[in-house]
Motif scaffolding. Structure first.
Motif, PDB file in Angstrom:
ATOM      1  N   ASN A  60       2.289 -13.161  -5.199  1.00  9.63           N
ATOM      2  CA  ASN A  60       2.134 -12.441  -3.926  1.00  9.63           C
ATOM      3  C   ASN A  60       2.645 -13.264  -2.744  1.00  9.63           C
ATOM      4  OD1 ASN A  60       1.019 -10.164  -5.024  1.00  9.63           O
ATOM      5  ND2 ASN A  60      -0.575 -10.019  -3.470  1.00  9.63           N
ATOM      6  N   VAL A  91      -4.493 -11.593   0.740  1.00 12.47           N
ATOM      7  CA  VAL A  91      -3.677 -10.802  -0.180  1.00 12.47           C
ATOM      8  C   VAL A  91      -2.369 -11.526  -0.538  1.00 12.47           C
ATOM      9  CG1 VAL A  91      -2.503  -9.447   1.621  1.00 12.47           C
ATOM     10  CG2 VAL A  91      -2.812  -8.454  -0.652  1.00 12.47           C
ATOM     11  N   LEU A 109     -18.541  -6.219   0.264  1.00  9.99           N
ATOM     12  CA  LEU A 109     -18.211  -4.785   0.268  1.00  9.99           C
ATOM     13  C   LEU A 109     -18.601  -4.128  -1.065  1.00  9.99           C
ATOM     14  CD1 LEU A 109     -14.676  -5.116   1.933  1.00  9.99           C
ATOM     15  CD2 LEU A 109     -16.752  -4.305   3.046  1.00  9.99           C
ATOM     16  N   LEU A 239      -6.503  -8.999   9.083  1.00  7.78           N
ATOM     17  CA  LEU A 239      -6.097  -8.268   7.861  1.00  7.78           C
ATOM     18  C   LEU A 239      -7.099  -7.147   7.554  1.00  7.78           C
ATOM     19  CD1 LEU A 239      -4.579  -7.825   5.127  1.00  7.78           C
ATOM     20  CD2 LEU A 239      -6.106  -9.536   4.142  1.00  7.78           C
ATOM     21  N   ALA A 243      -5.853  -3.462   7.532  1.00  7.66           N
ATOM     22  CA  ALA A 243      -5.811  -2.851   6.193  1.00  7.66           C
ATOM     23  C   ALA A 243      -6.838  -1.740   6.100  1.00  7.66           C
ATOM     24  CB  ALA A 243      -6.093  -3.905   5.115  1.00  7.66           C
ATOM     25  N   GLN A 291      -0.272   4.036   0.665  1.00  6.31           N
ATOM     26  CA  GLN A 291       0.664   2.927   0.473  1.00  6.31           C
ATOM     27  C   GLN A 291       1.662   3.362  -0.589  1.00  6.31           C
ATOM     28  OE1 GLN A 291      -1.050  -0.878   0.676  1.00  6.31           O
ATOM     29  NE2 GLN A 291       0.870  -1.942   0.287  1.00  6.31           N
ATOM     30  N   VAL A 294       4.641  -1.890  -2.889  1.00 10.67           N
ATOM     31  CA  VAL A 294       4.074  -3.232  -2.682  1.00 10.67           C
ATOM     32  C   VAL A 294       5.089  -4.242  -3.218  1.00 10.67           C
ATOM     33  CG1 VAL A 294       2.116  -4.758  -3.146  1.00 10.67           C
ATOM     34  CG2 VAL A 294       1.743  -2.295  -3.087  1.00 10.67           C
ATOM     35  N   SER A 347      -3.123   3.853  -6.499  1.00  8.55           N
ATOM     36  CA  SER A 347      -3.057   3.802  -5.029  1.00  8.55           C
ATOM     37  C   SER A 347      -3.809   2.614  -4.432  1.00  8.55           C
ATOM     38  CB  SER A 347      -3.603   5.105  -4.436  1.00  8.55           C
ATOM     39  OG  SER A 347      -2.827   6.168  -4.921  1.00  8.55           O
ATOM     40  N   ILE A 352      -5.767  -8.416 -10.183  1.00  8.02           N
ATOM     41  CA  ILE A 352      -6.554  -9.331  -9.347  1.00  8.02           C
ATOM     42  C   ILE A 352      -6.528  -8.979  -7.854  1.00  8.02           C
ATOM     43  CG2 ILE A 352      -6.318 -11.264 -10.976  1.00  8.02           C
ATOM     44  CD1 ILE A 352      -4.314 -12.500  -8.954  1.00  8.02           C
ATOM     45  N   GLY A 357     -11.350  -2.780  -0.409  1.00  9.10           N
ATOM     46  CA  GLY A 357     -11.923  -1.723   0.433  1.00  9.10           C
ATOM     47  C   GLY A 357     -12.010  -0.375  -0.265  1.00  9.10           C
ATOM     48  N   LEU A 360     -15.398   1.518   0.068  1.00  6.68           N
ATOM     49  CA  LEU A 360     -15.589   1.926   1.466  1.00  6.68           C
ATOM     50  C   LEU A 360     -14.707   3.147   1.775  1.00  6.68           C
ATOM     51  CD1 LEU A 360     -16.551   1.571   4.373  1.00  6.68           C
ATOM     52  CD2 LEU A 360     -14.800  -0.175   4.683  1.00  6.68           C
TER      53      LEU A 360
HETATM   54  C1  HEM Z   1      -6.812   4.621   1.512  1.00  2.00           C
HETATM   55  C2  HEM Z   1      -7.180   3.394   1.788  1.00  2.00           C
HETATM   56  C3  HEM Z   1      -6.568   2.159   1.194  1.00  2.00           C
HETATM   57  C4  HEM Z   1      -5.456   2.015   0.401  1.00  2.00           C
HETATM   58  C5  HEM Z   1      -4.501   3.093  -0.091  1.00  2.00           C
HETATM   59  C6  HEM Z   1      -5.331   0.604   0.102  1.00  2.00           C
HETATM   60  C7  HEM Z   1      -4.354   0.073  -0.717  1.00  2.00           C
HETATM   61  C8  HEM Z   1      -4.363  -1.229  -1.191  1.00  2.00           C
HETATM   62  C9  HEM Z   1      -3.466  -1.756  -2.201  1.00  2.00           C
HETATM   63  C10 HEM Z   1      -2.360  -0.982  -2.895  1.00  2.00           C
HETATM   64  C11 HEM Z   1      -3.791  -3.058  -2.390  1.00  2.00           C
HETATM   65  C12 HEM Z   1      -3.125  -4.022  -3.385  1.00  2.00           C
HETATM   66  C13 HEM Z   1      -2.106  -4.906  -2.719  1.00  2.00           C
HETATM   67  C14 HEM Z   1      -1.402  -5.821  -3.702  1.00  2.00           C
HETATM   68  O1  HEM Z   1      -1.546  -5.708  -4.913  1.00  2.00           O
HETATM   69  O2  HEM Z   1      -0.648  -6.700  -3.225  1.00  2.00           O
HETATM   70  C15 HEM Z   1      -4.872  -3.378  -1.473  1.00  2.00           C
HETATM   71  C16 HEM Z   1      -5.468  -4.616  -1.342  1.00  2.00           C
HETATM   72  C17 HEM Z   1      -6.347  -4.914  -0.327  1.00  2.00           C
HETATM   73  N1  HEM Z   1      -6.984  -4.025   0.519  1.00  2.00           N
HETATM   74 FE1  HEM Z   1      -6.751  -2.042   0.548  1.00  2.00          FE
HETATM   75  N2  HEM Z   1      -6.343  -0.072   0.732  1.00  2.00           N
HETATM   76  C18 HEM Z   1      -7.126   0.839   1.408  1.00  2.00           C
HETATM   77  C19 HEM Z   1      -8.265   0.564   2.150  1.00  2.00           C
HETATM   78  C20 HEM Z   1      -8.716  -0.686   2.455  1.00  2.00           C
HETATM   79  C21 HEM Z   1      -9.855  -0.986   3.289  1.00  2.00           C
HETATM   80  C22 HEM Z   1     -10.775   0.054   3.911  1.00  2.00           C
HETATM   81  C23 HEM Z   1      -9.922  -2.354   3.377  1.00  2.00           C
HETATM   82  C24 HEM Z   1     -10.893  -3.226   4.122  1.00  2.00           C
HETATM   83  C25 HEM Z   1     -12.124  -2.984   4.355  1.00  2.00           C
HETATM   84  C26 HEM Z   1      -8.854  -2.901   2.559  1.00  2.00           C
HETATM   85  C27 HEM Z   1      -8.591  -4.243   2.391  1.00  2.00           C
HETATM   86  C28 HEM Z   1      -7.778  -4.743   1.398  1.00  2.00           C
HETATM   87  C29 HEM Z   1      -7.638  -6.176   1.107  1.00  2.00           C
HETATM   88  C30 HEM Z   1      -8.329  -7.316   1.840  1.00  2.00           C
HETATM   89  C31 HEM Z   1      -6.747  -6.274   0.018  1.00  2.00           C
HETATM   90  C32 HEM Z   1      -6.283  -7.558  -0.676  1.00  2.00           C
HETATM   91  C33 HEM Z   1      -7.107  -7.778  -1.928  1.00  2.00           C
HETATM   92  C34 HEM Z   1      -6.647  -8.982  -2.713  1.00  2.00           C
HETATM   93  O3  HEM Z   1      -5.526  -9.470  -2.534  1.00  2.00           O
HETATM   94  O4  HEM Z   1      -7.443  -9.454  -3.536  1.00  2.00           O
HETATM   95  N3  HEM Z   1      -8.141  -1.862   2.025  1.00  2.00           N
HETATM   96  N4  HEM Z   1      -5.218  -2.232  -0.778  1.00  2.00           N
END
Ligand code: HEM
Length: 405
Positions: A60, A91, A109, A239, A243, A291, A294, A347, A352, A357, A360
């Motif tokens: 990443n 991330v 969370l 972030l 995000a 999204q 990625v 999605s 990992i 989120g 939530l």
């Molecule tokens: C419809 C809502 C959402 C979608 C479609 C979405 C989508 C994604 C996706 C595809 C990833 C993976 C990224 C990767 O593999 O590089 C990701 C990771 C992440 N998302 Fe979401 N997200 C959403 C909502 C949220 C919310 C509400 C939060 C925060 C409260 C959040 C925080 C994060 C964080 C911090 C990561 C990184 C996790 C990691 O690297 O371990 N996301 N999200």
């Protein structure tokens, strides 16, 4: 090999309808080298799943190298600043650093904690819809879909009430330039980063000194335990804010659009929204994912299907918008079916980096769609053809005026 494919992912047709474009790639060249963007494009469900489950091969920590469209030459030093800032996001870490940083946020969370939040989410929704009803019309995106997750994440972070409008209108949108094509996008990004850092720095300092029970205090405690530096606390606060609000807002807009374009599904949902919402949310996520793509970087030479070899340090973009419509995985993939089950969409990613989120988002969007169904059963679009932000990563509608009388 595809010979007639236009590799420009910003052309209006592909922004408006990514599904037709990526379906062709998936059928004709599922591991495609896109010379214009300088990246591999991976479109089949099974390849994407394999890729995200091999973080040792696909890192990443992807440096922002040459980009398409190119960044203005005078802004190349700004790109370094942006790079350094993003590299503090959890991330963009690989294990073991990623594991250590993720643990803190993930433990906060939890499904139980998100369930406890449900009444607050319901009351924020009622408030927003009361205001819309009093006005008699609303832009579903600005007044509801984007406002809700921002209010919720600000509530979780314990940010002052009066700051929320300012964050929504002034600060957060500038960070979304990261996946857009304007030549001067680094200027917008840098300005957004500067302003958000200036906003968060004193609040974070206060939380480090006096930690409470909120999400920012979780990051602040991470600084005390050595998992985060101060810069990383500030960056990851940003972030979580960004995000957490843009993607959930997109889900509510894209889901509403799907419902209104499939009246029989909307009718079925309205008959029993509480019962229907669990599966319906998953279908909204699959059908028009917030999204779309990625990025990763190969850590070694990797032999893929059809004799394709991804070389060490090559960039790889995996396409959620295509994997989620792969007919090998989903029967009738282009149908919007709110009872679809099973529905193992990608999605929220997988492996990992699976979205922290996700729970939530599920609670917020279930409550949002339920409230719309109950309060505005005659909801309709005022503009039939939405316009989308020119972004390769996000599926974001530019404004969504609706009526209900
Ligand atoms: C419809 C809502 C959402 C979608 C479609 C979405 C989508 C994604 C996706 C595809 C990833 C993976 C990224 C990767 O593999 O590089 C990701 C990771 C992440 N998302 Fe979401 N997200 C959403 C909502 C949220 C919310 C509400 C939060 C925060 C409260 C959040 C925080 C994060 C964080 C911090 C990561 C990184 C996790 C990691 O690297 O371990 N996301 N999200």
């Amino acid at each position: 090999m595809v010979t007639t494919m236009n590799d420009d992912l910003f052309v209006p047709d592909v922004i408006r309808d990514p599904y037709t474009y990526f379906a062709r790639l998936r059928e004709e060249d599922p591991i495609h080298w896109n010379g214009k963007h300088g990246t591999w494009i991976v479109t089949r469900y099974d390849d994407v799943l394999w890729l995200v489950r091999h973080p040792e091969l696909f890192s990443n920590r992807v440096p922002q190298r040459e980009q398409y469209p190119p960044i203005d030459e005078s802004d190349l030093d700004l790109q370094q600043i942006v790079n350094r800032f993003f590299f503090d996001f959890l991330v963009y870490q690989d294990p073991p650093k990623h594991t250590e940083m993720r643990k803190q946020v993930h433990a906060y969370l939890t499904p139980k904690a998100m369930e406890r939040l449900r009444p607050s989410i319901q009351s924020i929704i009622e408030d927003l819809l009361d205001k819309a009803e009093a006005k008699g019309r609303m832009d579903l995106q600005q007044d509801f879909a984007m406002a809700l997750p921002l209010l919720v994440i600000a509530h979780l972070m314990g940010l002052p009430n009066q700051d929320r409008k300012f964050i929504q209108e002034q600060l957060a949108p500038k960070l979304l330039y990261m996946s857009r094509g304007e030549g001067n996008r680094m200027q917008m990004l840098c300005q957004g980063i500067r302003e958000l850092r200036a906003y968060f720095a004193p609040i974070v300092a206060e939380r480090v000194a006096n930690p409470g029970e909120d999400l920012l205090s979780v990051l602040a405690r991470g600084e005390k335990s050595g998992a985060y530096t101060r810069d990383q606390v500030v960056a990851n606060a940003i972030l979580l804010l960004v995000a957490g609000y843009n993607t959930t807002g997109d889900l509510i807009c894209n889901g509403t659009l799907a419902f209104l374009r499939h009246p029989e599904q909307w009718e079925a949902f309205k008959r029993d929204p509480t019962q229907a919402s669990r599966l319906a949310i998953e279908e909204c996520l699959r059908y028009d994912s917030p999204q779309k793509t990625v990025t990763r970087m190969a850590t070694d030479d990797i032999q893929m299907r059809d004799g394709k070899v991804i070389r060490k340090l090559d960039r790889v973009r995996w396409v959620i918008a295509s994997a989620n419509r792969d007919p090998e995985q989903f029967p009738e993939p282009n149908a919007f079916d709110i009872k679809r089950n099973p529905n193992a969409h990608l999605s929220f990613g997988a492996g990992i980096h699976y979205c922290v989120g996700a729970t939530l988002t599920r609670v917020e969007s279930a409550e949002a769609f339920k409230a719309l169904a109950v309060r505005f059963p005659n909801l309709r679009l005022e503009e039939e053809q939405p316009k989308y932000q020119p972004s390769v990563s996000f599926r974001t509608i530019n404004g969504m005026p609706v009526a209900w009388k």
